[in-house]
Scaffold this motif. Structure first.
Motif, PDB file in Angstrom:
ATOM      1  N   GLY A  14       0.818  -1.209   0.000  1.00  0.00           N
ATOM      2  CA  GLY A  14       0.000   0.000   0.000  1.00  0.00           C
ATOM      3  C   GLY A  14       0.844   1.247   0.000  1.00  0.00           C
ATOM      4  O   GLY A  14       2.059   1.205   0.127  1.00  0.00           O
ATOM      5  N   ALA A  15       0.165   2.363  -0.136  1.00  0.00           N
ATOM      6  CA  ALA A  15       0.863   3.652  -0.135  1.00  0.00           C
ATOM      7  C   ALA A  15       1.029   4.157   1.297  1.00  0.00           C
ATOM      8  O   ALA A  15       0.249   3.828   2.181  1.00  0.00           O
ATOM      9  CB  ALA A  15       0.076   4.661  -0.949  1.00  0.00           C
ATOM     10  N   ASP A  19       0.129  12.039   5.708  1.00  0.00           N
ATOM     11  CA  ASP A  19       0.632  12.761   6.876  1.00  0.00           C
ATOM     12  C   ASP A  19       2.050  12.329   7.255  1.00  0.00           C
ATOM     13  O   ASP A  19       2.748  13.046   7.954  1.00  0.00           O
ATOM     14  CB  ASP A  19      -0.302  12.604   8.068  1.00  0.00           C
ATOM     15  CG  ASP A  19      -0.489  11.156   8.485  1.00  0.00           C
ATOM     16  OD1 ASP A  19      -0.777  10.923   9.662  1.00  0.00           O
ATOM     17  OD2 ASP A  19      -0.355  10.268   7.630  1.00  0.00           O
ATOM     18  N   VAL A  20       2.506  11.185   6.787  1.00  0.00           N
ATOM     19  CA  VAL A  20       3.870  10.744   7.060  1.00  0.00           C
ATOM     20  C   VAL A  20       4.864  11.622   6.303  1.00  0.00           C
ATOM     21  O   VAL A  20       5.989  11.819   6.727  1.00  0.00           O
ATOM     22  CB  VAL A  20       4.050   9.266   6.662  1.00  0.00           C
ATOM     23  CG1 VAL A  20       5.501   8.845   6.735  1.00  0.00           C
ATOM     24  CG2 VAL A  20       3.203   8.392   7.560  1.00  0.00           C
ATOM     25  N   LEU A  21       4.447  12.183   5.189  1.00  0.00           N
ATOM     26  CA  LEU A  21       5.341  12.955   4.344  1.00  0.00           C
ATOM     27  C   LEU A  21       5.392  14.439   4.693  1.00  0.00           C
ATOM     28  O   LEU A  21       5.978  15.212   3.964  1.00  0.00           O
ATOM     29  CB  LEU A  21       4.945  12.774   2.878  1.00  0.00           C
ATOM     30  CG  LEU A  21       5.001  11.337   2.384  1.00  0.00           C
ATOM     31  CD1 LEU A  21       4.562  11.273   0.928  1.00  0.00           C
ATOM     32  CD2 LEU A  21       6.377  10.739   2.549  1.00  0.00           C
ATOM     33  N   CYS A  22       4.807  14.856   5.799  1.00  0.00           N
ATOM     34  CA  CYS A  22       4.869  16.254   6.215  1.00  0.00           C
ATOM     35  C   CYS A  22       6.289  16.604   6.662  1.00  0.00           C
ATOM     36  O   CYS A  22       6.995  15.772   7.220  1.00  0.00           O
ATOM     37  CB  CYS A  22       3.920  16.514   7.381  1.00  0.00           C
ATOM     38  SG  CYS A  22       2.203  16.294   6.954  1.00  0.00           S
ATOM     39  N   ASN A  44       6.863  15.848  -1.839  1.00  0.00           N
ATOM     40  CA  ASN A  44       5.768  16.130  -2.757  1.00  0.00           C
ATOM     41  C   ASN A  44       4.951  14.850  -2.864  1.00  0.00           C
ATOM     42  O   ASN A  44       5.163  13.923  -2.090  1.00  0.00           O
ATOM     43  CB  ASN A  44       6.273  16.651  -4.114  1.00  0.00           C
ATOM     44  CG  ASN A  44       7.135  15.651  -4.849  1.00  0.00           C
ATOM     45  OD1 ASN A  44       7.025  14.441  -4.651  1.00  0.00           O
ATOM     46  ND2 ASN A  44       8.011  16.145  -5.703  1.00  0.00           N
ATOM     47  N   ALA A  45       4.056  14.762  -3.822  1.00  0.00           N
ATOM     48  CA  ALA A  45       3.174  13.599  -3.910  1.00  0.00           C
ATOM     49  C   ALA A  45       3.902  12.308  -4.268  1.00  0.00           C
ATOM     50  O   ALA A  45       3.420  11.220  -3.971  1.00  0.00           O
ATOM     51  CB  ALA A  45       2.081  13.872  -4.933  1.00  0.00           C
ATOM     52  N   SER A  46       5.084  12.403  -4.876  1.00  0.00           N
ATOM     53  CA  SER A  46       5.739  11.190  -5.343  1.00  0.00           C
ATOM     54  C   SER A  46       7.024  10.810  -4.622  1.00  0.00           C
ATOM     55  O   SER A  46       7.516   9.698  -4.784  1.00  0.00           O
ATOM     56  CB  SER A  46       6.038  11.309  -6.839  1.00  0.00           C
ATOM     57  OG  SER A  46       6.875  12.418  -7.070  1.00  0.00           O
ATOM     58  N   VAL A  66      11.003   7.102  -2.237  1.00  0.00           N
ATOM     59  CA  VAL A  66       9.592   7.007  -2.617  1.00  0.00           C
ATOM     60  C   VAL A  66       8.782   6.587  -1.399  1.00  0.00           C
ATOM     61  O   VAL A  66       9.316   5.993  -0.455  1.00  0.00           O
ATOM     62  CB  VAL A  66       9.402   6.018  -3.782  1.00  0.00           C
ATOM     63  CG1 VAL A  66      10.058   6.557  -5.055  1.00  0.00           C
ATOM     64  CG2 VAL A  66       9.944   4.651  -3.431  1.00  0.00           C
ATOM     65  N   PRO A  67       7.483   6.889  -1.378  1.00  0.00           N
ATOM     66  CA  PRO A  67       6.659   6.618  -0.198  1.00  0.00           C
ATOM     67  C   PRO A  67       6.654   5.158   0.262  1.00  0.00           C
ATOM     68  O   PRO A  67       6.549   4.894   1.449  1.00  0.00           O
ATOM     69  CB  PRO A  67       5.251   7.059  -0.623  1.00  0.00           C
ATOM     70  CG  PRO A  67       5.495   8.104  -1.645  1.00  0.00           C
ATOM     71  CD  PRO A  67       6.733   7.652  -2.381  1.00  0.00           C
TER      72      PRO A  67
END
Length: 108
Positions: A14-15, A19-22, A44-46, A66-67
């Motif tokens: 899963g992605a 909120d983890v990427l803040c 950013n989103a990616s 990457v996420p």
């Protein structure tokens, strides 16, 4: 610190939640087959740029990941969590750009 350990966490399908990427978020970073503690510097989103500890020392590295290589981290890290994410008095770095360089005129 307890890094992600189950097989589902080691090979995520899963992605990562947004909120983890803040900026300033505590994360686990998957690098070289192990989970390392880190902090998100920007994202950013990616992808996200993170500062993380690549080994069991006080040294850190910075990388873009990457996420799917990130997981939330709730444990404290004595070396990462006391450092500030950004210095508010320091200007943001300028993006590198290519410009044409004109040859110098040589005087004879």
């Amino acid at each position: 610190m307890s890094a992600p350990s189950s097989q589902s966490q080691a090979t995520p399908t899963g992605a990562t939640p947004p909120d983890v990427l803040c900026e300033g978020a505590r994360v686990w970073v998957r690098r070289d087959g192990s989970w390392r503690p880190g902090i998100v510097l920007c994202s950013n989103a990616s992808a996200a740029t993170v500062r993380y500890r690549p080994a069991e020392t006080i040294g850190t590295g910075v990388d873009t990941v990457v996420p799917r290589s990130l997981r939330p981290r709730h444990d404290d890290d004595p070396y990462l969590d006391k450092a500030t994410v950004a210095d508010p008095d320091r200007p943001a770095p300028a993006l590198a750009t290519r410009t044409a360089v004109r040859p110098r005129e040589f005087s004879r």
